[in-house]
Write an enzyme that holds these catalytic residues in place. Structure first.
Site, PDB file in Angstrom:
ATOM      1  N   ASP A  95      67.217 116.099 -22.673  1.00 13.56           N
ATOM      2  CA  ASP A  95      67.590 114.726 -22.403  1.00 13.56           C
ATOM      3  C   ASP A  95      66.675 113.824 -23.211  1.00 13.56           C
ATOM      4  O   ASP A  95      65.548 114.194 -23.535  1.00 13.56           O
ATOM      5  CB  ASP A  95      67.487 114.424 -20.911  1.00 13.56           C
ATOM      6  CG  ASP A  95      67.923 113.003 -20.625  1.00 13.56           C
ATOM      7  OD1 ASP A  95      68.890 112.567 -21.277  1.00 13.56           O
ATOM      8  OD2 ASP A  95      67.305 112.333 -19.801  1.00 13.56           O
ATOM      9  N   SER A  96      67.150 112.644 -23.516  1.00 11.09           N
ATOM     10  CA  SER A  96      66.423 111.763 -24.435  1.00 11.09           C
ATOM     11  C   SER A  96      65.205 111.107 -23.825  1.00 11.09           C
ATOM     12  O   SER A  96      64.331 110.631 -24.521  1.00 11.09           O
ATOM     13  CB  SER A  96      67.361 110.663 -24.909  1.00 11.09           C
ATOM     14  OG  SER A  96      67.780 109.912 -23.789  1.00 11.09           O
ATOM     15  N   GLY A  97      65.152 111.073 -22.522  1.00 11.12           N
ATOM     16  CA  GLY A  97      64.088 110.311 -21.879  1.00 11.12           C
ATOM     17  C   GLY A  97      64.585 108.952 -21.449  1.00 11.12           C
ATOM     18  O   GLY A  97      63.842 108.161 -20.885  1.00 11.12           O
ATOM     19  N   GLY A  98      65.870 108.695 -21.703  1.00 13.05           N
ATOM     20  CA  GLY A  98      66.438 107.401 -21.342  1.00 13.05           C
ATOM     21  C   GLY A  98      66.382 107.130 -19.859  1.00 13.05           C
ATOM     22  O   GLY A  98      66.082 106.024 -19.429  1.00 13.05           O
ATOM     23  N   PHE A  99      66.640 108.159 -19.079  1.00 13.36           N
ATOM     24  CA  PHE A  99      66.697 107.889 -17.650  1.00 13.36           C
ATOM     25  C   PHE A  99      65.352 107.509 -17.059  1.00 13.36           C
ATOM     26  O   PHE A  99      65.274 106.830 -16.048  1.00 13.36           O
ATOM     27  CB  PHE A  99      67.263 109.076 -16.878  1.00 13.36           C
ATOM     28  CG  PHE A  99      67.449 108.719 -15.441  1.00 13.36           C
ATOM     29  CD1 PHE A  99      68.388 107.768 -15.078  1.00 13.36           C
ATOM     30  CD2 PHE A  99      66.632 109.249 -14.451  1.00 13.36           C
ATOM     31  CE1 PHE A  99      68.537 107.370 -13.762  1.00 13.36           C
ATOM     32  CE2 PHE A  99      66.776 108.852 -13.128  1.00 13.36           C
ATOM     33  CZ  PHE A  99      67.723 107.918 -12.787  1.00 13.36           C
ATOM     34  N   ASP A 149      69.737 106.254 -24.554  1.00 11.28           N
ATOM     35  CA  ASP A 149      70.667 105.237 -24.076  1.00 11.28           C
ATOM     36  C   ASP A 149      69.918 104.237 -23.216  1.00 11.28           C
ATOM     37  O   ASP A 149      68.815 104.505 -22.750  1.00 11.28           O
ATOM     38  CB  ASP A 149      71.841 105.860 -23.298  1.00 11.28           C
ATOM     39  CG  ASP A 149      71.377 106.806 -22.204  1.00 11.28           C
ATOM     40  OD1 ASP A 149      70.186 107.154 -22.175  1.00 11.28           O
ATOM     41  OD2 ASP A 149      72.211 107.215 -21.374  1.00 11.28           O
ATOM     42  N   GLN A 192      78.232 104.729 -21.390  1.00  5.23           N
ATOM     43  CA  GLN A 192      77.690 103.848 -20.352  1.00  5.23           C
ATOM     44  C   GLN A 192      78.765 102.846 -19.943  1.00  5.23           C
ATOM     45  O   GLN A 192      79.902 102.939 -20.382  1.00  5.23           O
ATOM     46  CB  GLN A 192      76.427 103.144 -20.865  1.00  5.23           C
ATOM     47  CG  GLN A 192      75.223 104.056 -21.048  1.00  5.23           C
ATOM     48  CD  GLN A 192      74.684 104.601 -19.724  1.00  5.23           C
ATOM     49  OE1 GLN A 192      74.972 104.069 -18.660  1.00  5.23           O
ATOM     50  NE2 GLN A 192      73.922 105.691 -19.804  1.00  5.23           N
ATOM     51  N   GLY A 219      75.007 107.244 -16.589  1.00  4.31           N
ATOM     52  CA  GLY A 219      74.955 106.084 -15.698  1.00  4.31           C
ATOM     53  C   GLY A 219      75.574 106.296 -14.336  1.00  4.31           C
ATOM     54  O   GLY A 219      75.827 105.344 -13.617  1.00  4.31           O
ATOM     55  N   ASP A 269      74.314 119.233 -14.989  1.00  6.55           N
ATOM     56  CA  ASP A 269      72.909 119.597 -14.800  1.00  6.55           C
ATOM     57  C   ASP A 269      72.412 118.860 -13.582  1.00  6.55           C
ATOM     58  O   ASP A 269      72.922 117.789 -13.237  1.00  6.55           O
ATOM     59  CB  ASP A 269      72.061 119.140 -15.982  1.00  6.55           C
ATOM     60  CG  ASP A 269      71.747 117.668 -15.884  1.00  6.55           C
ATOM     61  OD1 ASP A 269      72.633 116.861 -16.206  1.00  6.55           O
ATOM     62  OD2 ASP A 269      70.638 117.307 -15.437  1.00  6.55           O
ATOM     63  N   CYS A 307      75.356 138.475  -2.140  1.00  5.84           N
ATOM     64  CA  CYS A 307      74.712 137.811  -3.273  1.00  5.84           C
ATOM     65  C   CYS A 307      73.918 138.851  -4.051  1.00  5.84           C
ATOM     66  O   CYS A 307      73.273 139.724  -3.477  1.00  5.84           O
ATOM     67  CB  CYS A 307      73.782 136.695  -2.796  1.00  5.84           C
ATOM     68  SG  CYS A 307      72.848 135.924  -4.138  1.00  5.84           S
ATOM     69  N   CYS A 309      71.351 138.335  -6.144  1.00  6.30           N
ATOM     70  CA  CYS A 309      70.031 137.926  -6.637  1.00  6.30           C
ATOM     71  C   CYS A 309      68.926 138.796  -6.037  1.00  6.30           C
ATOM     72  O   CYS A 309      69.136 139.462  -5.030  1.00  6.30           O
ATOM     73  CB  CYS A 309      69.775 136.451  -6.337  1.00  6.30           C
ATOM     74  SG  CYS A 309      69.287 136.118  -4.636  1.00  6.30           S
ATOM     75  N   CYS A 312      68.140 138.074  -2.238  1.00  3.58           N
ATOM     76  CA  CYS A 312      69.079 138.579  -1.234  1.00  3.58           C
ATOM     77  C   CYS A 312      69.060 140.098  -1.152  1.00  3.58           C
ATOM     78  O   CYS A 312      69.352 140.672  -0.118  1.00  3.58           O
ATOM     79  CB  CYS A 312      70.485 138.072  -1.520  1.00  3.58           C
ATOM     80  SG  CYS A 312      70.652 136.317  -1.130  1.00  3.58           S
ATOM     81  N   HIS A 337      67.346 132.345  -5.836  1.00  6.42           N
ATOM     82  CA  HIS A 337      68.644 132.452  -5.162  1.00  6.42           C
ATOM     83  C   HIS A 337      69.526 131.251  -5.475  1.00  6.42           C
ATOM     84  O   HIS A 337      70.702 131.406  -5.802  1.00  6.42           O
ATOM     85  CB  HIS A 337      68.489 132.587  -3.645  1.00  6.42           C
ATOM     86  CG  HIS A 337      69.786 132.395  -2.934  1.00  6.42           C
ATOM     87  ND1 HIS A 337      70.729 133.397  -2.836  1.00  6.42           N
ATOM     88  CD2 HIS A 337      70.348 131.295  -2.363  1.00  6.42           C
ATOM     89  CE1 HIS A 337      71.798 132.921  -2.223  1.00  6.42           C
ATOM     90  NE2 HIS A 337      71.605 131.643  -1.917  1.00  6.42           N
TER      91      HIS A 337
END
Lengths: 396, 532
Positions: A95-99, A149, A192, A219, A269, A307, A309, A312, A337
């Site tokens: 991610d760009s770091g925008g958030f 952004d 956006q 956004g 994500d 499951c 994993c 489990c 898990h």
């Protein structure tokens, strides 16, 4: 612009907008729809790269802002990028770091030039411009990189939303210009425009012209009403070109994933599965188990029957009850898990799309999770109805 | 047939009493434990490790566990290590509603903890360190559970044994939780422990070992009644009721018993405890040095006093001799088993061990007598740009093939990421097992004494742990506290969006522990100092 990915749609749902595809990136194939676990600082919460691989994970996230602070660009260049740094040979998305301009608003000042952050570590100033973000992301070397952004909280309204939308388009142009490795790294644009359909339409129109290899819906997931959320998502998927992957940022609740796939989203994500694991919450098809609760003290079943994993296969809920939030392995075990659960859910979704039984899958999924129809979230029912799945009608 | 078989393969012919042996389970077991799930082309496959024969090579180690798990290591990562045994402390695993809740406990402890493929030793207290507890009495010992101090009776302990079914059980003993106990207290602890040992061994045979306790309790009650006056106690005709008839207890002959030998710092008592305990039908002995005050040499002397009065053909475990040179000195006295709390403590400090025993594998390391430290601290800023493994040539999970570097681990520590301790623990445990492997080899080849001397000369001794926190660690913690709220949002939202919050999640960080409290104090001290 240049693209370093291949996007092959394998199957389309005959009822909804869901699709199954293979996204081929420089570090191997990714089966979409895909959930991407988040390893902010170049590691996924105590899980080793080998363990992550064994859950079937084909792509994970890192964060540009955080890696830019630590270890920093110089060291990333010195070791040859984030893949090598964390010993992860599959795909990465940064991610760009925008958030962070929203989450660290008190420490950030936004101008046309970029975002000025005060480092939370030593108080020094860091100016994140589109050019700097690209330079950092080129050093990190992720297979997919996100444009910088101008993010405003989805609860904001008024002229600031429009300003941010137009600025994001201008910043996209600067990102495209500054991107040094279009042959090996894919730049994604981020739509956006807040919750305003007109702004979203304008943004899509402009951004699609830039022809980036993939496009994200940004956004959202900032605490807005869910009924507004899904309407923006479906508007975007309707208007975006079908030949490119669509990534909805920050979505990670199981029901949100299933609904958004039905609306035509391919990538997701969220920190939720690993974050909630730290608090002892395990995800299952029948809902979340809060393993800190006393009622699990004599529960000698695995978190989830069937499951596959490590957790489990080896430990009971009773044992996990004694270690969660007390020992680090309690956290590791539940993170493992939850990651396995999330990825398995996406595999099941994908398989059902390929076999064209996605609507049946969705019905069963909601029944398992919420049991009673009266408990189904209204927004989800509405969203699915818009793509021809009526959860309220009796299953055939 | 005894439940355990200890055989000495080779006794050192040199000056020391070091010996090379094996400790094995004699009853046939074929249990499986899931090791890992690996993705194959056809889907997921579970790797299963079968354990037809469980053996610990000695001198060797039992893996130290916290709450029944090797700290920081999930079962799959843990099994990359090559230790044959593990030790579990009752005070870590016994819940406040147990042993009553044992009726619902559907399996034994090894299955519960997924340790079926190891020789499992069960003791009461944490074996890694000295933690003072309130007193013990004739009927119970005190232990520190995560729910607080709790009293454990022999009766409860026996219930634990029958439910947990460990391979080896430490005797129920009156450990003195006082660094300078008086002679009277020590004598009492030896007496009590011997009495409890006899009771325990009776129970193992299926005999009622607790009968005398019950009778004594009855008598006490009667006396109390008499003393409190006949007036209040209505004349009950039932006075002659005998002690309740005990249900014939289930024997547990498959469980080996290792008896604690005690005596604190009083030589006569150490001798008495050892000689008396040696007369009992036990499979091995435990010397707990964690509560022995004094210099390392003094402690070794006390250990020697016990060992000199124990039969040589049985295995001996020592707690609290953890640093490599202490291990070597103890081995020279004839100790066979230790635990892995040393690599754990190193890991907690952010350290990676570099020492090795015996001649170097690589030729270049021999060239110069470079004085290498026995460990490096990964918090040190000098590692931030070192893209090399923790230790050259190391085959541990972390180092193998240059997978993870010093720079990466330094980054993980500074960003407060839990993978740091996973990688450090993998390395330190691996190197500790290598150390023992080389020790065993040297005993077989009669080079142990020589190599031990070389080791001391080359690696020196472990510096005293000061409890001070690394300045970088303190800084990271400080900034973490400052922006706790902000950070929670920021690091949890690596992608561009807000993370949904789970139900019932708290804002505060979860792993708040003693270390943080210590840190706070240190920071306060720092803040008081004038800034430069």
């Amino acid at each position: 612009m240049k693209s370093a990915l291949k996007w092959d749609i394998v199957a389309k749902c005959s009822t909804t907008k869901a699709r199954a595809a293979v996204l081929t990136l420089p570090h191997g194939p990714v089966n979409a729809p895909v959930f991407m676990p988040v390893g902010t600082q170049g590691t996924l919460k105590g899980i080793t790269p080998d363990q992550l691989e064994s859950t079937g994970c084909q792509i994970m996230l890192n964060n540009t802002y955080h890696l830019g602070l630590r270890p920093g660009q110089e060291l990333l260049d010195a070791c040859g990028g984030a893949h090598k740094f964390q010993s992860w040979n599959r795909n990465l998305l940064t991610d760009s770091g925008g958030f962070q301009m929203v989450s660290l608003l008190k420490l950030a000042e936004i101008t046309e030039e970029g975002v000025q952050f005060e480092s939370p570590h030593d108080g020094s100033l860091m100016l994140l411009t589109p050019e700097h973000s690209m330079s950092l992301q080129n050093s990190i070397g992720a297979d997919i990189m996100m444009q910088l952004d101008d993010v405003v909280s989805s609860l904001t309204s008024g002229p600031r939303v429009e300003e941010a939308m137009w600025r994001s388009i201008r910043w996209l142009d600067r990102c495209i210009k500054a991107h040094k490795k279009p042959d090996t790294q894919n730049l994604f644009a981020i739509i956006q425009g807040g919750l305003d359909p007109e702004l979203r339409k304008q943004c899509i129109e402009e951004m699609v012209k830039r022809d980036t290899p993939g496009i994200a819906i940004g956004g959202l997931s900032g605490g807005e009403e869910k009924d507004k959320f899904w309407r923006v998502v479906t508007l975007c998927t309707d208007l975006l070109p079908p030949g490119k992957p669509i990534y909805c940022m920050g979505v990670g609740y199981a029901e949100d994933l299933v609904v958004c796939v039905a609306l035509g989203v391919d990538m997701f994500d969220c920190v939720f599965p690993t974050r909630t694991a730290r608090f002892g919450n395990a995800l299952t098809a029948n809902g979340t188990l809060s393993l800190r609760q006393h009622k699990f003290k004599d529960d000698y079943r695995p978190i989830e029957e069937g499951c596959d994993c490590v957790t489990c296969k080896t430990y009971t809920r009773a044992y996990l009850y004694t270690v969660v939030t007390r020992e680090t392995i309690g956290c590791h075990l539940i993170s493992l898990h939850n990651t396995a659960y999330q990825l398995r859910l996406m595999r099941q979704v994908r398989d059902s799309v390929i076999e064209d039984r996605f609507p049946e899958f969705v019905r069963k999924f909601f029944k398992d999770l919420f049991v009673e129809k009266s408990a189904y979230p209204e927004w989800a029912v509405n969203a699915l109805r818009s793509v021809n799945i009526d959860l309220m009608e009796d299953s055939p | 047939m005894p439940p355990l078989n200890f055989s000495i393969i080779r006794q050192s012919t040199q000056l020391s009493s070091a010996r090379r042996g094996t400790l094995a389970i004699t009853h046939a077991v074929s249990e499986t434990a899931v090791v890992a799930n690996t993705q194959t082309k056809s889907g997921f496959e579970s790797t299963v490790r079968e354990s037809k024969k469980r053996v610990i090579e000695t001198p060797g180690c039992l893996m130290y566990t916290a709450k029944g798990s090797v700290p920081h290591l999930t079962p799959d990562t843990m099994r990359l290590q090559s230790f044959g045994g593990a030790s579990v402390s009752i005070e870590h695993v016994l819940q406040d509603y147990q042993p009553a809740g044992f009726e619902k406990f559907p399996f034994n402890l090894a299955t519960y903890l997924n340790l079926q493929d190891f020789i499992l030793l069960c003791d009461i207290r944490d074996t890694s360190k000295f933690v003072k507890v309130p007193f013990n009495s004739d009927r119970y010992v005190s232990m520190v559970t995560h729910q607080g101090v709790r009293q454990l009776t022999l009766e409860d302990y026996l219930k634990c044994v029958r439910t947990y079914e460990p391979d080896v059980l430490a005797s129920f003993s009156d450990f003195v939780s006082d660094l300078e106990p008086g002679q009277k207290r020590v004598r009492k602890s030896v007496d009590r422990s011997l009495k409890w040992l006899d009771q325990l061994l009776m129970e193992r045979q299926g005999l009622d070992g607790l009968a005398q306790d019950r009778e004594a309790d009855m008598k006490k009650k009667e006396n109390q009644k008499k003393n409190s006056g006949e007036a209040s106690s209505a004349k009950e005709p039932k006075e002659t009721t005998p002690a309740p008839a005990a249900v014939t207890p289930k024997p547990w002959k498959d469980v080996g018993v290792f008896a604690h030998v005690l005596g604190s710092h009083i030589e006569d008592e150490r001798i008495r405890s050892a000689t008396e305990t040696a007369k009992r039908d036990v499979e091995g002995f435990i010397i707990d040095a964690t509560s022995l005050a004094g210099s390392k040499d003094d402690v070794q002397k006390l250990i020697k006093t016990s060992l000199d009065n124990l039969p040589s053909n049985k295995p001996k475990v020592v707690y609290g001799m953890q640093a490599p040179e202490d291990v070597l000195k103890s081995i020279a006295l004839g100790v066979d088993l230790f635990d892995t709390s040393y690599p754990f403590v190193l890991t907690e400090d952010g350290k990676a061990s570099l020492f090795s025993f015996g001649p170097e594998d690589s030729a270049d390391a021999k060239d110069e007598r470079i004085v290498e430290p026995r460990w490096i601290n990964l918090w040190d800023e000098e590692h931030a740009d070192k893209f090399v493994p923790l230790m050259t040539g190391c085959e541990c999970y972390s180092c193998k093939g240059g997978k993870h570097t010093r720079a990466y681990i330094n980054h993980l520590l500074k960003t407060h990421e839990m993978l740091a301790t996973v990688l450090l623990m993998s390395h330190n445990m691996y190197q500790y097992s290598r150390f023992f492997e080389n020790v065993r080899k040297s005993i077989e080849q009669d080079t142990f004494d020589q190599y031990s001397q070389d080791f001391m000369a080359r690696w020196g001794t472990e510096p005293e742990r000061t409890g001070e926190i690394h300045p970088v660690a303190a800084m990271v913690e400080a900034s973490l506290h400052k922006r706790n709220r902000l950070d929670d949002d920021a690091s949890s939202i690596a992608s561009g969006q807000q993370a949904p919050k789970g139900k019932g999640e708290k804002k505060e960080r979860v792993f708040v522990n003693k270390k943080e409290k210590r840190l706070k104090k240190q920071q306060e001290k720092l803040e008081k100092q004038p800034s430069q």
